[in-house]
Design an enzyme around this catalytic site. Sequence first.
Site, PDB file in Angstrom:
ATOM      1  N   LYS A  13      -2.000  16.243   5.508  1.00  0.00           N
ATOM      2  CA  LYS A  13      -3.474  16.360   5.463  1.00  0.00           C
ATOM      3  C   LYS A  13      -3.946  17.748   5.896  1.00  0.00           C
ATOM      4  CE  LYS A  13      -4.459  12.963   8.312  1.00  0.00           C
ATOM      5  NZ  LYS A  13      -3.087  12.575   8.729  1.00  0.00           N
ATOM      6  N   ARG A  86     -10.598   7.414  11.431  1.00  0.00           N
ATOM      7  CA  ARG A  86      -9.277   6.854  11.745  1.00  0.00           C
ATOM      8  C   ARG A  86      -9.363   5.371  12.072  1.00  0.00           C
ATOM      9  NH1 ARG A  86      -6.556  11.899  13.310  1.00  0.00           N
ATOM     10  NH2 ARG A  86      -4.417  11.566  13.869  1.00  0.00           N
ATOM     11  N   ARG A 125       7.782  19.690  12.233  1.00  0.00           N
ATOM     12  CA  ARG A 125       6.547  20.470  12.068  1.00  0.00           C
ATOM     13  C   ARG A 125       6.440  21.559  13.144  1.00  0.00           C
ATOM     14  NH1 ARG A 125       0.855  17.522  11.478  1.00  0.00           N
ATOM     15  NH2 ARG A 125       1.317  16.637  13.515  1.00  0.00           N
ATOM     16  N   ARG A 158       3.792  20.981  18.501  1.00  0.00           N
ATOM     17  CA  ARG A 158       2.704  20.272  19.175  1.00  0.00           C
ATOM     18  C   ARG A 158       3.265  19.290  20.190  1.00  0.00           C
ATOM     19  NH1 ARG A 158      -1.468  18.041  14.675  1.00  0.00           N
ATOM     20  NH2 ARG A 158      -1.300  16.234  16.034  1.00  0.00           N
ATOM     21  N   ARG A 169       2.276   7.110  17.534  1.00  0.00           N
ATOM     22  CA  ARG A 169       1.255   7.523  16.559  1.00  0.00           C
ATOM     23  C   ARG A 169       1.431   6.774  15.240  1.00  0.00           C
ATOM     24  NH1 ARG A 169       2.218  13.518  16.285  1.00  0.00           N
ATOM     25  NH2 ARG A 169       0.346  13.674  15.001  1.00  0.00           N
TER      26      ARG A 169
HETATM   27  P1  AMP Z   1      -4.329  14.955  14.484  1.00  0.00           P
HETATM   28  O1  AMP Z   1      -4.259  16.420  14.683  1.00  0.00           O
HETATM   29  O2  AMP Z   1      -5.314  14.557  13.435  1.00  0.00           O
HETATM   30  O3  AMP Z   1      -2.973  14.327  14.292  1.00  0.00           O
HETATM   31  O4  AMP Z   1      -4.915  14.337  15.854  1.00  0.00           O
HETATM   32  C1  AMP Z   1      -4.230  14.496  17.087  1.00  0.00           C
HETATM   33  C2  AMP Z   1      -4.727  13.451  18.083  1.00  0.00           C
HETATM   34  O5  AMP Z   1      -6.132  13.636  18.329  1.00  0.00           O
HETATM   35  C3  AMP Z   1      -4.612  12.004  17.620  1.00  0.00           C
HETATM   36  O6  AMP Z   1      -3.304  11.463  17.846  1.00  0.00           O
HETATM   37  C4  AMP Z   1      -5.682  11.330  18.474  1.00  0.00           C
HETATM   38  O7  AMP Z   1      -5.247  11.195  19.817  1.00  0.00           O
HETATM   39  C5  AMP Z   1      -6.795  12.386  18.459  1.00  0.00           C
HETATM   40  N1  AMP Z   1      -7.705  12.206  17.304  1.00  0.00           N
HETATM   41  C6  AMP Z   1      -7.882  13.078  16.275  1.00  0.00           C
HETATM   42  N2  AMP Z   1      -8.791  12.609  15.411  1.00  0.00           N
HETATM   43  C7  AMP Z   1      -9.190  11.405  15.885  1.00  0.00           C
HETATM   44  C8  AMP Z   1     -10.097  10.426  15.426  1.00  0.00           C
HETATM   45  N3  AMP Z   1     -10.803  10.570  14.289  1.00  0.00           N
HETATM   46  N4  AMP Z   1     -10.253   9.303  16.188  1.00  0.00           N
HETATM   47  C9  AMP Z   1      -9.582   9.132  17.328  1.00  0.00           C
HETATM   48  N5  AMP Z   1      -8.699  10.019  17.816  1.00  0.00           N
HETATM   49  C10 AMP Z   1      -8.495  11.148  17.114  1.00  0.00           C
END
Ligand code: AMP
Length: 214
Positions: A13, A86, A125, A158, A169
């Site tokens: 994404k 999400r 990654r 990360r 996750r």
């Molecule tokens: P990502 O970079 O999109 O994988 O997001 C990293 C982390 O941020 C996720 O594992 C969640 O802990 C938090 N996070 C990001 N976007 C959301 C969302 N829309 N709702 C809830 N938690 C989020």
Amino acid sequence: MNIILLGYPGSGKGTQAKVLSRKLGLFHVSTGDIFREELGRKTPLGEEVAGYISAGRLVPDKLVMEVLKSRLSTETRGLLFDGFPRTVEQAEALDAWFGSRGQAIDAVIFLDVPESDVASRLGARRTCTGCGKIYNTITNPPAKENVCDACGKPLMTRDDDKPEVIARRIQVYNDQTEPLLAYYRSSGIFHRADGSKAPDAVAEELVAMLSGKP
Ligand code: AMP
């Protein structure tokens, strides 16, 4: 044009959102990037979300919506959401918010990759500490190990791409995010793309898919 990219963590994404936002002139909205930026600056919001992110759990819906609304209140470009919504609750809150602004989602794209590929993709990654470009040490490595091709800054792993957090996750996606597919599938704006192809081929497919949109 407002677009949502859905898919497992590690489905591509972020990579695709960077390409598409540039090609289509959209504003890339990554809630994960917003939270990581706040974390890095050690703001009160950063401290509030730190525990959720490091545990691989979702930040509460109410907080996510507050942050988004305050960040996007003055943005006039079309939006490309990456990692949001999400949960079905976030999707409903987005619909209500867009409805009140006379806006709509034009396309929801599901980047489909097999669950069995996700853990290895996330484990491989690497992200640039300078420009945020995303690499995969196996399928898309930088020319020089651990150095960004684009800006020359070091790459990092990360914190939540560590094996113990990755499993959580994936489970959180299956439990809380996967139901979104049904939510959008019936909407008439839902598209599936094969996310297991090479990043350039996926980008080509997405641009072709969206080129007929207003
Ligand atoms: P990502 O970079 O999109 O994988 O997001 C990293 C982390 O941020 C996720 O594992 C969640 O802990 C938090 N996070 C990001 N976007 C959301 C969302 N829309 N709702 C809830 N938690 C989020």
